[in-house]
Design an enzyme around this catalytic site. Structure first.
Site, PDB file in Angstrom:
ATOM      1  N   HIS A   1       0.915  -1.148   0.028  1.00 24.12           N
ATOM      2  CA  HIS A   1       0.112   0.085   0.203  1.00 24.12           C
ATOM      3  C   HIS A   1       0.798   1.208  -0.044  1.00 24.12           C
ATOM      4  O   HIS A   1       0.433   2.248   0.272  1.00 24.12           O
ATOM      5  CB  HIS A   1      -0.782  -0.172   1.332  1.00 24.12           C
TER       6      HIS A   1
ATOM      7  N   LYS B   1      -8.522  13.280   6.437  1.00 22.47           N
ATOM      8  CA  LYS B   1      -7.532  12.265   6.134  1.00 22.47           C
ATOM      9  C   LYS B   1      -6.536  12.421   7.444  1.00 22.47           C
ATOM     10  O   LYS B   1      -6.498  13.291   8.201  1.00 22.47           O
ATOM     11  CB  LYS B   1      -6.733  12.361   4.751  1.00 22.47           C
ATOM     12  N   ARG B   2      -5.668  11.302   7.421  1.00 22.74           N
ATOM     13  CA  ARG B   2      -4.559  11.354   8.401  1.00 22.74           C
ATOM     14  C   ARG B   2      -3.654  12.433   7.941  1.00 22.74           C
ATOM     15  O   ARG B   2      -3.445  13.084   6.665  1.00 22.74           O
ATOM     16  CB  ARG B   2      -3.680  10.078   8.079  1.00 22.74           C
TER      17      ARG B   2
ATOM     18  N   LYS C   1      -0.259  14.624   1.992  1.00 27.80           N
ATOM     19  CA  LYS C   1      -1.616  14.736   1.802  1.00 27.80           C
ATOM     20  C   LYS C   1      -2.079  16.189   1.608  1.00 27.80           C
ATOM     21  O   LYS C   1      -3.093  16.547   1.416  1.00 27.80           O
ATOM     22  CB  LYS C   1      -2.485  14.119   2.855  1.00 27.80           C
TER      23      LYS C   1
ATOM     24  N   THR D   1      -8.854   5.571  -0.539  1.00 28.20           N
ATOM     25  CA  THR D   1     -10.106   5.061  -0.440  1.00 28.20           C
ATOM     26  C   THR D   1     -11.251   5.914   0.247  1.00 28.20           C
ATOM     27  O   THR D   1     -12.641   6.041   0.025  1.00 28.20           O
ATOM     28  CB  THR D   1     -10.192   3.659   0.219  1.00 28.20           C
TER      29      THR D   1
ATOM     30  N   LYS E   1     -15.667   6.816  -0.641  1.00 27.92           N
ATOM     31  CA  LYS E   1     -16.750   6.792   0.337  1.00 27.92           C
ATOM     32  C   LYS E   1     -17.673   8.094  -0.105  1.00 27.92           C
ATOM     33  O   LYS E   1     -18.903   8.262  -0.048  1.00 27.92           O
ATOM     34  CB  LYS E   1     -16.331   6.927   1.822  1.00 27.92           C
TER      35      LYS E   1
END
Length: 998
Positions: free
Chosen positions: A542, A734-735, A740, A845, A849
């Site tokens: 991942h 998000k984390r 990010k 992911t 959602k």
């Protein structure tokens, strides 16, 4: 009280064994003699060692018959089966439960099978002649042997001295009692309101131990959860019995992370009893939604990988695949995030403080896990074998969590391991009177499964993390091999019955552990063991960054797991020697591909081990797969191109639409004219036919408004901030990580604020109001991520209290973001941001959602977003930023890279202390200026602002925005974990559905 004694006599030998399985009041006190007519055989495994069997697995070849008439006053039950540990106990216990007496027993051999004959009478010493009673007894025996014996027959470990007493049933005059219990066994639990209310109240009184006339919401939740769990266990037992009889190839899914969230709502929906429970509770004066809020999150993971694991388990159950998940039962899980003065603080997540009604403690399923020690040589049958003599041992205790499928009776299990001290070590301490040492040993053992990802910045932290990984691996492998050996003798059949999935590099030690067991305990020999290993493992990575791949220092591995280091060295030696024959003496490439990394600190590359030993290496999106082939594992791809595949990740629509957005679920079902899409999500494509329908538009907007009201109420309760429902709810959850790019979002917010402040009143009327919502946790040692969280809070403090801004712009940080909060945030979001620098997100992911819920995306072309563009169309997503192939060239420019003036202005506002904390944010500003901007915030800033302007323009056009929203949901079918799992099952694991009949 009489005791059943079984004596085993070995012919032509002076050896005999006496065995006392359990005391029983209704059994004869005379010993039972088991005779073996064949020479030199002892076909019975009886041991005083701890009983490690998990009788939830089966021998699919078992038969039970009643022998023809004989002269004795007893009935002969004949068992033809392969032997396994504890089988005598199981059979004897069933007879005891049914109130029958065993007069004698014999054991014979037929090839690989044992034939055991038990001569039995009823409690009065009479022969059993009634045919119906005989059939009932046979049924109970078959279900106990070939079924879930954990439930059917509770067998205590021999060394624990635990006696489980069951009510006796008598045949003959009292056969009505037996008929009664077998009749009840054949009836499923009822789901009418009266039955459900009785179950709930019984659990209030007898499980929760509260008066049924006085209990609160939390106690009602506990009773409700146990009532639902009863139905899960019922289906679980049926599923295990069915799997056992069919004996299919099974998948064993190994992951150190499972972000399960709450279980109640998901369970009742998958069981199909949500409305029935809601009605039953309503009549008792409780609301289902209120009780569901009493449940805490099971935070046994961190971010997308962990939530993906949970989705995949649910899809495995729904698609009827025979599978078991393995993980760790972390005592504290992921930390609780507390925000004080805008700073993140971490607190332990005491998620087990009030118990977990969804797990079943299997205290009789324990395995010994070894650490440290030495490796010695031993000769067996003239062959030399290695023997690992451990220096420390702990026990792994199983905790099972049933996972129900939707639209099926199949219910599979997630088995989590908890660490406990070894009984042997404790007894040594107690025998020497060293009570303190015993307590310390207990704490040291339990620390292994206490914390998710211990801090590895110190040697002790690295050692604990490695201990944790091996503890998880060892217990799981022992369980898998024990399950296989219960039904099979020949390990050449192992690849036909077992598929092992490594979810990222953390479980890679499983490879060395399976080799160790096959070599040192099963004595298969290297070539045979290696052939088996290479057929059973598949590996999914991942990550896209070499820095994220797990490496273990050789010194640490050699100290903690000396035998495994030897095996890994042997694997590497054989691999490198074969590699030399294929590529020659290209020493640079040999060094890159070697499992052993040379350097100042010698390391074991666990990803290289996983690739070498797995038959399939999976990426999690098409883009990710290309990055693996061309960058991360380029050398291996050129060597074995056939190994590399990709299965784009997915999420389950049951959790992320049906549970979290029931209004949207009902609307979709109405317009599609069916609920079949809940199991077959490709049917969502049918919404495209109504994308311009004005009636659907009105209903779609109403659903979104209801969800925004829920989210706005949560924001007000959580922060005291009132937000406008007319504003665009702009979400970034998000984390928190530099790649990010939550920082890019904050810079964009500052730019928007600066523009509004400099507008006249007429221009402000044209501004699209925004509620910017950010949520996510920073790793405890990740200082830059923590500064990003602090920056958001100081900017929010400034903007939210600026009267010139009003409702045009509000900022909200949601602390301790988790699955249950996501179920509230995602349905209420209008726009969702996914800002990773292209080439850094493996899949993503989170975006799936939001997409399923009709939320529009503002994103870079990274991870699975590229595939989303193909499904929903480029016109229905707001794209920005450099593409993957452009990123390296932009980075090379360094200080010469031109950035827009708007970017320089907002960075200067932070640097000059416009929001306070000038010195604190200096390092943050330095990170993104002067050629240090590795994640290209400046390079992408102009494009990002343009995408935000495009989103504003679309939001003002309600008809266009609603159409785009409908098309997003309609095109989300590909991103279901059902599709992902089906691809894995067909192309990687080689498993087939095994549906349990209703």
């Amino acid at each position: 009280m009489a005791t059943l004694s079984i004596s085993i006599l070995c012919p032509n030998s002076n050896t005999s064994f006496s065995y006392f399985p359990f005391p029983s009041e209704n059994l004869s006190s005379r010993p039972i003699l088991l005779t073996f007519p064949r020479r030199n055989t002892l076909p019975l495994t009886l041991s005083a060692a701890k009983h490690h069997s998990d009788p939830s697995e089966t021998n699919a070849s078992t038969s039970v018959t009643v022998a023809p008439e004989n002269n004795d006053n007893s009935t002969a039950f004949v068992f033809r089966t392969r032997n396994r540990i504890g089988l005598l106990q199981i059979i004897s216990r069933v007879f005891s439960v049914l109130g029958l007496r065993i007069d004698k027993a014999t054991v014979d051999c037929e090839g690989d099978y044992f034939v055991k004959t038990f001569f039995v009478t009823d409690s009065r010493g009479n022969k059993i002649n009634d045919q119906k009673s005989l059939e009932s007894i046979k049924k109970a025996l078959i279900e106990a042997i070939d079924g879930d014996d954990d439930a059917a027959v509770s067998v205590a470990p021999a060394t624990r001295g635990v006696v489980v007493r069951k009510p006796r049933l008598e045949f003959g005059e009292g056969k009505g009692k037996a008929e009664r219990i077998f009749g009840l066994m054949d009836v499923f639990l009822k789901n009418d309101p009266i039955s459900l209310q009785k179950d709930i109240l019984d659990h209030v009184e007898f499980t929760v131990a509260k008066s049924r006339f006085s209990f609160d919401d939390f106690e009602a939740y506990q009773a409700l959860a146990h009532s639902v769990r009863d139905r899960l266990i019922e289906r679980w037992h049926d599923t295990q019995i069915h799997f056992s009889k069919k004996d299919p190839k099974r998948l064993y899914f190994l992951s150190l992370e499972f972000l399960m969230g709450r279980s109640l709502s998901n369970s009742v929906i998958n069981l199909g009893v949500r409305d029935q429970f809601a009605d039953a509770l309503s009549q008792l004066g409780f609301e289902f939604e209120v009780l569901a809020e009493q449940e805490g999150d099971a935070c046994l993971g961190n971010g997308g990988l962990a939530r993906l694991s949970a989705c995949q388990m649910e899809s495995l159950a729904t698609l009827d695949y025979p599978a078991i998940g393995y993980g760790l039962r972390y005592q504290y899980g992921l930390f609780r995030q507390v925000i004080l003065d805008g700073f993140q603080h971490e607190q332990p997540d005491y998620w087990l403080n009030f118990g977990n009604p969804w797990e079943i403690a299997r205290i009789h399923i324990t395995y010994t896990v070894k650490f440290y020690g030495t490796v010695t040589d031993e000769v067996l049958n003239k062959e030399k074998y290695k023997v690992w003599v451990p220096g420390e041992m702990v026990e792994a205790v199983a905790y099972d969590n049933p996972i129900p499928g939707y639209g099926t009776r199949n219910t599979i299990v997630l088995r989590l391991w908890a660490a406990k001290p070894s009984d042997q070590h404790n007894m040594e301490a107690y025998n020497t009177g060293d009570y303190v040492d015993a307590v310390v040993n207990r704490q040291r053992a339990e620390s292994i499964s206490s914390i998710l990802y211990p801090d590895d910045r110190s040697y002790q932290g690295k050692e604990l993390q490695l201990k944790q990984q091996y503890f998880f691996v060892s217990a799981s492998v022992q369980d898998i091999i024990r399950r296989f050996k219960d039904a099979h003798k020949n390990f050449d059949e192992f690849p036909e019955k077992v598929a092992l999935q490594l979810n990222d590099t953390h479980p890679s030690l499983t490879i060395a552990e399976v080799m160790r067991v096959l070599l040192d305990e099963e004595h298969l020999g290297w070539n045979r063991a290696w052939d088996i290993v290479c057929k059973i493992f598949s590996f999914t990575t991942h990550t896209v960054s070499p820095d994220s791949l797990v490496k273990i220092p050789v010194d640490l591995l050699g100290s903690l797991l000396p035998r495994h280091l030897q095996i890994i060295y042997d694997i590497n030696f054989n691999f490198v020697e074969n590699l030399k024959k294929m590529i020659g003496l290209d020493y640079d490439r040999l060094a890159r591909m070697s499992i052993v990394e040379e350097g100042a600190v010698k390391n074991i590359r666990m990803a290289n081990l996983a690739i070498i030993c797995s038959h399939t290496v999976n990426g999690v999106s098409r883009l990710h797969s290309e990055l693996l082939k061309t960058k991360l594992f380029k050398d291996f791809y050129e060597l074995w191109p056939h190994k590399f595949h990709y299965k784009t990740n997915g999420v389950t629509q049951r959790r992320w639409i049906v549970v979290s957005n029931p209004s949207l679920c009902a609307l979709i079902s109405k317009w599609l004219g069916t609920e079949a899409w809940i199991r077959d999500i490709d049917l969502l494509i049918g919404l495209r036919d109504y994308a311009t329908n004005s009636e659907l538009h009105q209903e779609w907007k109403m659903v979104k408004k209801v969800n925004k009201i829920r989210l706005a109420e949560y924001i007000e309760a959580m922060s005291g901030l009132k937000v406008s429902l007319d504003a665009m709810f702009d979400v970034h959850t998000k984390r928190v990580h530099e790649y990010k790019r939550q920082l890019l979002n904050i810079l964009g917010i500052i730019h928007r604020y600066d523009c509004i402040k400099n507008m006249n009143k007429n221009d402000r009327r044209k501004v699209v109001p925004r509620v910017c919502i950010i949520g996510g946790k920073a790793a405890p040692g990740y200082e830059m991520a923590k500064k990003i969280i602090k920056l958001f809070h100081v900017v929010a403090e400034k903007i939210n209290n600026d009267n010139d801004i009003g409702d045009l712009l509000k900022l909200v940080f949601i602390p301790d973001y988790n699955v249950s909060v996501a179920e509230l945030v995602i349905p209420g979001a209008d726009l969702s941001q996914h800002l990773s620098t292209a080439g850094h997100e493996a899949s993503g992911t989170s975006s799936m959602k939001f997409l399923m819920n009709g939320c529009l995306l503002l994103a870079t072309e990274d991870g699975s977003t590229i595939e989303m563009i193909e499904e929903i169309g480029r016109d229905n997503i707001f794209l920005f930023g450099a593409a993957v192939h452009e990123v390296p060239a932009l980075r090379k420019k360094g200080p010469a890279l031109k950035v827009p003036l708007q970017f320089l202005r907002v960075v200067r506002m932070i640097r000059e202390g416009h929001f306070g904390f000038k010195d604190y944010f200096k390092s943050l500003c330095d990170k993104i200026e002067g050629g240090n901007d590795y994640f290209l915030l400046g390079a992408d800033f102009a494009s990002y602002i343009e995408a935000q302007a495009a989103a504003d323009k679309a939001f003002v056009d309600e008809e266009r925005w609603t159409k785009m929203s409908i098309l997003c949901a309609a095109g989300s079918g590909k991103f279901s974990s059902d599709r992902t799992i089906q691809e894995y099952a067909e192309k990687t694991w080689g498993i087939q559905p095994c549906r349990c009949a209703f």
